[in-house]
Design an enzyme around this catalytic site. Structure first.
Site, PDB file in Angstrom:
ATOM      1  N   ASN A   1      30.095 -32.812  18.821  1.00 62.85           N
ATOM      2  CA  ASN A   1      31.421 -32.264  18.481  1.00 62.85           C
ATOM      3  C   ASN A   1      32.584 -33.124  18.994  1.00 62.85           C
ATOM      4  O   ASN A   1      33.726 -32.946  18.571  1.00 62.85           O
ATOM      5  CB  ASN A   1      31.578 -30.818  18.984  1.00 62.85           C
ATOM      6  CG  ASN A   1      30.841 -29.801  18.141  1.00 62.85           C
ATOM      7  OD1 ASN A   1      30.444 -28.745  18.624  1.00 62.85           O
ATOM      8  ND2 ASN A   1      30.641 -30.103  16.864  1.00 62.85           N
TER       9      ASN A   1
ATOM     10  N   ASP B   1      28.536 -21.054  13.290  1.00 65.39           N
ATOM     11  CA  ASP B   1      29.092 -22.042  12.383  1.00 65.39           C
ATOM     12  C   ASP B   1      30.032 -21.357  11.390  1.00 65.39           C
ATOM     13  O   ASP B   1      29.853 -20.178  11.076  1.00 65.39           O
ATOM     14  CB  ASP B   1      27.926 -22.705  11.628  1.00 65.39           C
ATOM     15  CG  ASP B   1      28.335 -24.014  10.977  1.00 65.39           C
ATOM     16  OD1 ASP B   1      29.460 -24.490  11.239  1.00 65.39           O
ATOM     17  OD2 ASP B   1      27.536 -24.555  10.199  1.00 65.39           O
TER      18      ASP B   1
HETATM   19  C1  FPP Z   1      31.561 -24.039  14.369  1.00 59.57           C
HETATM   20  O1  FPP Z   1      32.427 -23.918  13.258  1.00 59.57           O
HETATM   21  C2  FPP Z   1      32.264 -23.770  15.617  1.00 59.57           C
HETATM   22  C3  FPP Z   1      32.450 -24.640  16.644  1.00 59.57           C
HETATM   23  C4  FPP Z   1      31.905 -26.019  16.633  1.00 59.57           C
HETATM   24  C5  FPP Z   1      33.232 -24.283  17.843  1.00 59.57           C
HETATM   25  C6  FPP Z   1      32.914 -22.931  18.428  1.00 59.57           C
HETATM   26  C7  FPP Z   1      33.803 -22.684  19.568  1.00 59.57           C
HETATM   27  C8  FPP Z   1      34.424 -21.543  19.833  1.00 59.57           C
HETATM   28  C9  FPP Z   1      34.258 -20.302  19.023  1.00 59.57           C
HETATM   29  C10 FPP Z   1      35.371 -21.547  20.979  1.00 59.57           C
HETATM   30  C11 FPP Z   1      35.090 -20.659  22.134  1.00 59.57           C
HETATM   31  C12 FPP Z   1      33.703 -20.254  22.353  1.00 59.57           C
HETATM   32  C13 FPP Z   1      33.287 -19.304  23.205  1.00 59.57           C
HETATM   33  C14 FPP Z   1      31.836 -19.069  23.298  1.00 59.57           C
HETATM   34  C15 FPP Z   1      34.181 -18.486  24.038  1.00 59.57           C
HETATM   35  P1  FPP Z   1      32.864 -25.220  12.448  1.00 59.57           P
HETATM   36  O2  FPP Z   1      34.139 -25.720  13.019  1.00 59.57           O
HETATM   37  O3  FPP Z   1      31.740 -26.199  12.453  1.00 59.57           O
HETATM   38  O4  FPP Z   1      33.091 -24.604  11.023  1.00 59.57           O
HETATM   39  P2  FPP Z   1      32.958 -25.345   9.624  1.00 59.57           P
HETATM   40  O5  FPP Z   1      31.532 -25.754   9.490  1.00 59.57           O
HETATM   41  O6  FPP Z   1      33.368 -24.279   8.658  1.00 59.57           O
HETATM   42  O7  FPP Z   1      33.917 -26.502   9.654  1.00 59.57           O
END
Ligand code: FPP
Length: 246
Positions: free
Chosen positions: A72, A24
Site C-alpha cells: 500500500n 476492500d
Molecule cells: C481497501 O480499499 C482499503 C484500504 C487499503 C485501507 C483500509 C484502511 C482503513 C479502513 C483505515 C483505518 C483502519 C482501521 C482498521 C481503523 P481500496 O482503497 O483498495 O478500495 P478500492 O479497491 O475500491 O480502490
C-alpha cells in the site's frame, strides 16, 4: 482442534473462532458517490468499529483485518497520510474506550516504518489490551504474508547460526510461533469484500485451511447481516483439512 468455539448467540449457531477480513472497496465506494478516496477510508474505518463490536457481541474470539499492506506504500502520499491519520484517530479513541468496550487490539506487521506517534499509540493499546481477556481485534499494518514468512525464516536461521536451534527440529507449529500471528489460532473463515478473488498477500501461511467467502459488497457497506450470511455459509461447509469426512 477447535474448529469452532462453543459459544453461540441467541440464534444458537456456531460462531467461527477466528475470522479474517480483507477490507476492500473503500476507494470505489467513495468514487461512486463522487467523493475523494479518503472519504471511503473514513467510512471504512467507521465500519471496522461496527463490525468489530458485532463480532465481540456474538462471541467470536478473534477478528483480523487487513488495513495496510506492505504494497500500500505505492499509493499517493495524500492517501497514505489519510489512512495513517484515520488509524491514529481510531487508536486515540480506542485508548479511551477499549476497556469499557472490552475490545483488545493487537497489530500484525512491521510497525517500524510507521510514524513514531503511531508506533507509540500501538504500543499503548497493546499494553492496555494485555490487562484483560476477551475478544481481540488484530489489525494488519504494513503487513505482507510473504514478508511475514521471510522474517520468520530469517529469525530461525539466525537462531540456528547462533547454535540455539537445530534445523532438523523445525516443525510447522514452531514456525507458526515465529510469525507475527504467534499464539493466534489460524483463521477459520476469510472474507473478502468488493468481489476480487485473491488473497493479496494476506496471512499466506495462516490461511492454509481457511474457508473463503467473497462478496461484491464494498467494505463500507458490509453489514452485520452480511457477516451472518458468511457465517451461515461457513457453517454449511464440510471442513476436512485434507482428510475424509467422518
Ligand atoms: C481497501 O480499499 C482499503 C484500504 C487499503 C485501507 C483500509 C484502511 C482503513 C479502513 C483505515 C483505518 C483502519 C482501521 C482498521 C481503523 P481500496 O482503497 O483498495 O478500495 P478500492 O479497491 O475500491 O480502490
Amino acid at each position: 482442534m477447535g474448529l469452532f468455539n462453543k459459544k453461540t448467540t441467541e440464534k444458537t449457531r456456531p460462531v467461527p473462532r477466528h475470522v479474517g477480513i480483507i477490507l476492500d472497496g473503500n476507494g470505489r465506494w467513495a468514487q461512486r458517490r463522487g467523493l475523494p478516496r479518503t472519504a471511503g477510508h473514513a467510512a471504512g474505518s467507521e465500519n471496522f468499529r461496527r463490525i468489530a463490536t458485532y463480532c465481540r457481541d456474538i462471541g467470536m474470539d478473534y477478528l483480523t483485518v487487513y488495513a495496510f499492506s506492505t504494497e500500500n506504500w505505492k499509493r499517493s502520499e495524500e492517501e497514505i497520510g489519510a489512512i495513517l491519520g484515520l488509524l491514529k484517530k481510531y487508536l486515540l479513541e480506542a485508548l479511551e474506550k477499549m476497556e469499557r468496550d472490552r475490545i483488545r487490539l493487537r497489530f500484525l506487521g512491521d510497525l517500524s516504518r510507521l510514524p513514531g506517534e503511531l508506533q507509540e499509540l500501538a504500543a499503548r493499546t497493546g499494553e492496555t489490551s494485555a490487562r484483560y481477556r476477551g475478544f481481540q481485534a488484530n489489525v494488519c499494518l504494513n503487513y505482507g504474508g510473504r514478508d511475514d514468512i521471510v522474517r520468520a525464516a530469517r529469525a530461525f536461521a539466525a537462531q540456528c547460526a547462533a547454535g540455539e536451534r537445530d534445523p532438523a527440529s523445525l516443525t510447522e507449529a514452531a514456525f507458526s510461533d515465529l510469525l507475527y500471528s504467534a499464539g493466534l489460532p489460524d483463521p477459520d473463515l476469510i472474507i473478502r469484500t468488493s468481489g476480487e478473488l485473491r488473497l493479496s498477500n494476506f496471512l499466506l501461511w495462516q490461511a492454509a485451511y481457511s474457508e473463503f467467502y467473497v462478496t461484491d459488497t464494498l467494505w463500507p457497506d458490509f453489514t452485520p447481516e452480511e457477516l451472518e450470511r458468511a457465517i451461515a455459509d461457513f457453517n454449511g461447509r464440510s471442513r476436512r483439512f485434507g482428510g475424509v469426512k467422518p
